[in-house]
Design an enzyme around this catalytic site. Structure first.
Site, PDB file in Angstrom:
ATOM      1  N   ASP A  59       0.832  -1.197   0.000  1.00 35.63           N
ATOM      2  CA  ASP A  59       0.000   0.000   0.000  1.00 35.63           C
ATOM      3  C   ASP A  59       0.876   1.260   0.000  1.00 35.63           C
ATOM      4  O   ASP A  59       1.644   1.485   0.935  1.00 35.63           O
ATOM      5  CB  ASP A  59      -0.898  -0.013   1.246  1.00 35.63           C
ATOM      6  CG  ASP A  59      -2.129   0.851   1.077  1.00 35.63           C
ATOM      7  OD1 ASP A  59      -2.138   1.721   0.191  1.00 35.63           O
ATOM      8  OD2 ASP A  59      -3.090   0.661   1.834  1.00 35.63           O
ATOM      9  N   ASP A  60       0.780   2.043  -1.056  1.00 37.24           N
ATOM     10  CA  ASP A  60       1.494   3.332  -1.164  1.00 37.24           C
ATOM     11  C   ASP A  60       3.012   3.204  -1.272  1.00 37.24           C
ATOM     12  O   ASP A  60       3.726   4.144  -0.905  1.00 37.24           O
ATOM     13  CB  ASP A  60       1.159   4.239   0.022  1.00 37.24           C
ATOM     14  CG  ASP A  60      -0.246   4.815  -0.044  1.00 37.24           C
ATOM     15  OD1 ASP A  60      -1.026   4.390  -0.914  1.00 37.24           O
ATOM     16  OD2 ASP A  60      -0.568   5.680   0.787  1.00 37.24           O
ATOM     17  N   CYS A  97      -6.201   3.796  -3.789  1.00 33.24           N
ATOM     18  CA  CYS A  97      -6.477   2.470  -3.228  1.00 33.24           C
ATOM     19  C   CYS A  97      -7.640   1.739  -3.876  1.00 33.24           C
ATOM     20  O   CYS A  97      -7.476   0.675  -4.478  1.00 33.24           O
ATOM     21  CB  CYS A  97      -6.746   2.587  -1.729  1.00 33.24           C
ATOM     22  SG  CYS A  97      -5.466   3.471  -0.812  1.00 33.24           S
ATOM     23  N   LYS A 151      -6.153  -5.517   3.823  1.00 30.15           N
ATOM     24  CA  LYS A 151      -7.032  -4.366   3.585  1.00 30.15           C
ATOM     25  C   LYS A 151      -7.994  -4.619   2.425  1.00 30.15           C
ATOM     26  O   LYS A 151      -7.574  -4.907   1.315  1.00 30.15           O
ATOM     27  CB  LYS A 151      -6.148  -3.146   3.310  1.00 30.15           C
ATOM     28  CG  LYS A 151      -6.870  -1.915   2.815  1.00 30.15           C
ATOM     29  CD  LYS A 151      -5.887  -0.770   2.635  1.00 30.15           C
ATOM     30  CE  LYS A 151      -6.460   0.330   1.772  1.00 30.15           C
ATOM     31  NZ  LYS A 151      -5.548   1.470   1.631  1.00 30.15           N
ATOM     32  N   HIS A 153     -11.120  -2.375   1.441  1.00 28.09           N
ATOM     33  CA  HIS A 153     -11.361  -1.047   0.844  1.00 28.09           C
ATOM     34  C   HIS A 153     -12.168  -1.093  -0.466  1.00 28.09           C
ATOM     35  O   HIS A 153     -11.900  -0.326  -1.391  1.00 28.09           O
ATOM     36  CB  HIS A 153     -10.037  -0.298   0.628  1.00 28.09           C
ATOM     37  CG  HIS A 153     -10.228   1.197   0.645  1.00 28.09           C
ATOM     38  ND1 HIS A 153      -9.229   2.097   0.384  1.00 28.09           N
ATOM     39  CD2 HIS A 153     -11.342   1.940   0.886  1.00 28.09           C
ATOM     40  CE1 HIS A 153      -9.686   3.321   0.467  1.00 28.09           C
ATOM     41  NE2 HIS A 153     -10.970   3.250   0.773  1.00 28.09           N
ATOM     42  N   ASP A 302      -0.107  -0.715  -4.852  1.00 28.96           N
ATOM     43  CA  ASP A 302      -1.434  -0.333  -5.355  1.00 28.96           C
ATOM     44  C   ASP A 302      -1.434   1.024  -6.045  1.00 28.96           C
ATOM     45  O   ASP A 302      -2.325   1.328  -6.826  1.00 28.96           O
ATOM     46  CB  ASP A 302      -2.473  -0.370  -4.234  1.00 28.96           C
ATOM     47  CG  ASP A 302      -2.237   0.694  -3.163  1.00 28.96           C
ATOM     48  OD1 ASP A 302      -1.102   1.189  -3.048  1.00 28.96           O
ATOM     49  OD2 ASP A 302      -3.192   1.021  -2.430  1.00 28.96           O
ATOM     50  N   LYS A 320       1.211   9.798  -5.497  1.00 29.66           N
ATOM     51  CA  LYS A 320      -0.083   9.140  -5.282  1.00 29.66           C
ATOM     52  C   LYS A 320      -1.216  10.142  -5.525  1.00 29.66           C
ATOM     53  O   LYS A 320      -1.115  11.314  -5.175  1.00 29.66           O
ATOM     54  CB  LYS A 320      -0.145   8.626  -3.846  1.00 29.66           C
ATOM     55  CG  LYS A 320      -1.521   8.109  -3.430  1.00 29.66           C
ATOM     56  CD  LYS A 320      -1.571   7.743  -1.963  1.00 29.66           C
ATOM     57  CE  LYS A 320      -2.986   7.300  -1.578  1.00 29.66           C
ATOM     58  NZ  LYS A 320      -3.069   6.871  -0.171  1.00 29.66           N
TER      59      LYS A 320
END
Length: 558
Positions: A59-60, A97, A151, A153, A302, A320
């Site tokens: 993530d990120d 995301c 996660k 989401h 992601d 991002k």
């Protein structure tokens, strides 16, 4: 050329200083299960032809934030897995995301699921549309056991939206986009706070032991692998929370990064070090329990990194949340004993939607003719080095995001309204319209100070009112030379392609907040709040009341 030479030097220096960590040299750490995982023989039994699929989504993680891209952050596990597999160096995801996750699990662009604007917020009555067939559902059809850790989401306002209702046999993780790594609490706004850790369809209060989420998720993965029969195919989707904010990590992972003055970068480095160690422990478990020889491990971020939260996308532009390369070009690789061209680099065009048809085909599944996918089967491209079947990518069309005040149909040659935020890639060309987002280049020295500092950032000032950009990404991957004025015919061609895609778009799903989503009304837990039965009862009551009113009116009339 100079930038490329510097990057190559940094990458070589990273490999020389960090080296590759042998699988047997790491003990303890992120998510190690009780007992010694090292040196044990795989479980006996010949594996089936259907491969075990392990999809790891970070993530990120920024484009530069891996050792083999020249980062100062040590990632020996990722470096080793990538070096022995296939590095994807022309690989694209979405800038945020929810969009990336929805495209992974459906094989469809956002314009074809209604999720083309922003992300799914915790208080929105919204989720991945229920009429979309998901990757785990297709894998279950051909005998796979499907498990998700991490996660989600993709929305949860109704029970039908939960992971276990969308094809996963089990789910352990969070429903929201972020939260505290230790307490698993999340506040969406002042007073709107709740607990966000689930096991299947219920809050996992029993697991609330203050364990750092990266380690806790890894332990859960090890438990799943230990209890499953490796002769039966498994799909394991591991969506780590790291390295998304809040920036938190166990103290011992700061050991090698005390010299980083920028506190956000230092915390981010510690989080990534813990994640790298966790993935090592997942790989050890695959070997110990007899999965590895018939497994395919896919690693992906992601979206791009967020510089203000410690991430680095250098030398790419943007971050991002933007459609510059720094927001959508991702770290990605495939590691598997089943690859034909191990130790290679794939520079062919690959997009996150491609995993859906690729993995279903590998699993010997069938893709229904009525499912109109945007992804392609790219296994031969990755494994054998063949040309990619993909020649274009619709990065997105967001009709709600029209912040480019000077955008107009005239600027789009009467083909396209350039106020609309959109981006498309066709062969070597990339076109952006509207407001693509934060557009700085953030070099490594920008992280040299203790606080946020944009002094070192590189900026390009364009003429006021500009709403169209064109780049040759193959020749100019850093988006430094805008060619829109020089090649108007190419601009028109790509605008027409955008217009064609837009004709196939479904309406945007982005409902307002629902006050019933407040965790205070749900036992202090974020979770499904919308009840279909209540809605039906209300509609039936209203229908009944209307009938009674009509009857009274008739009586009066008589």
């Amino acid at each position: 050329r100079m930038v490329a030479a510097v990057l190559a030097g940094l990458s070589l220096l990273s490999l020389l200083t960090c080296g590759y960590l042998a699988w047997g040299s790491r003990r303890g750490g992120a998510g190690e299960a009780p007992g010694n995982l090292l040196g044990e023989e795989p479980a006996a039994g010949a594996p089936r032809s259907q491969p075990h699929i392990i999809f790891i989504l970070a993530d990120d993680q920024g484009f530069r934030d891996v050792g083999y891209h020249g980062s100062e952050i040590r990632t020996p596990t990722l470096d080793k897995l990538a070096a022995e597999g296939v590095k994807l160096e022309n690989y694209y995801v979405q800038p945020m995301c929810t969009p990336s996750r929805s495209q992974l699990i459906t094989g469809k662009y956002q314009i074809h699921t209604g999720l083309q604007h922003s992300i799914i917020r915790p208080t929105q009555p919204n989720c991945l549309p229920l009429d979309n067939v998901t990757l785990p559902q297709k894998l279950k059809e051909v005998g796979y056991s499907t498990h998700m850790v991490g996660k989600w989401h993709l929305g949860f306002y109704r029970r039908e939206c939960m992971p276990t209702q969308r094809g996963f046999d089990s789910f352990f993780g969070s429903l929201l986009g972020s939260g505290d790594y230790y307490t698993h609490f999340k506040c969406d706004s002042p007073g709107i706070c709740g607990y966000d850790l689930y096991e299947n369809n219920n809050a996992a209060w029993d697991h609330d032991n203050g364990i750092y989420s990266t380690q806790m998720y890894t332990q859960k993965v090890q438990q799943i692998l230990a209890s499953h029969n490796p002769r039966k195919p498994i799909f394991l989707y591991i969506a780590y929370q790291a390295v998304h904010s809040p920036l938190q990590a166990p103290g011992r992972y700061f050991e090698h990064y005390r010299s980083i003055n920028n506190i956000n970068r230092r915390r981010y480095a510690a989080m990534l070090a813990c994640l790298d160690e966790a993935i090592n422990n997942v790989t050890l478990a695959l070997r110990k329990y007899g999965y590895y020889e018939n497994s395919i491990i896919i690693y992906s971020s992601d979206n791009g990194g967020q510089p203000m939260a410690g991430g680095s996308n250098w030398p790419l532009r943007g971050s991002k949340g933007t459609y510059w390369e720094g927001g959508i070009r991702a770290v990605g690789f495939v590691h598997s004993p089943l690859l034909k061209n191990k130790g290679s680099v794939c520079k062919e065009l690959v997009h996150i939607t491609d995993w859906f048809p690729t993995l279903i085909t590998l699993a010997e599944g069938q893709i229904d003719e009525d499912i109109q996918l945007d992804g392609y089967d790219v296994w031969e491209t990755i494994s054998e080095g063949r040309r990619s079947p993909r020649v274009d990518i619709l990065h997105n069309i967001d009709p709600i995001y029209t912040k480019a005040k000077n955008g107009s149909w005239a600027a789009g040659y009467g083909i396209w309204n350039t106020a609309i935020q959109s981006a498309i890639r066709v062969n070597h060309w990339k076109l952006l319209t509207g407001n693509p987002g934060y557009s700085d280049w953030v070099p490594p020295q920008a992280f040299s100070n203790a606080g946020p500092n944009r002094w070192h950032n590189e900026r390009v000032s364009w003429s006021a009112g500009k709403t169209v950009w064109l780049f040759n990404i193959t020749a100019d991957p850093y988006e430094r030379v805008d060619l829109s004025a020089r090649h108007p015919e190419v601009v028109k061609q790509l605008l027409r392609r955008l217009s064609q895609f837009n004709k196939t778009a479904v309406p945007v799903r982005y409902p307002p907040k629902d006050p019933r989503s407040n965790p205070k009304l749900n036992g202090g837990v974020w979770g499904p709040w919308f009840k279909e039965d209540e809605k039906k009862k209300k509609s039936e009551k209203s229908k009944g009341a209307n009938k009674q009113k009509k009857m009274k009116k008739k009586k009066k009339a008589n």
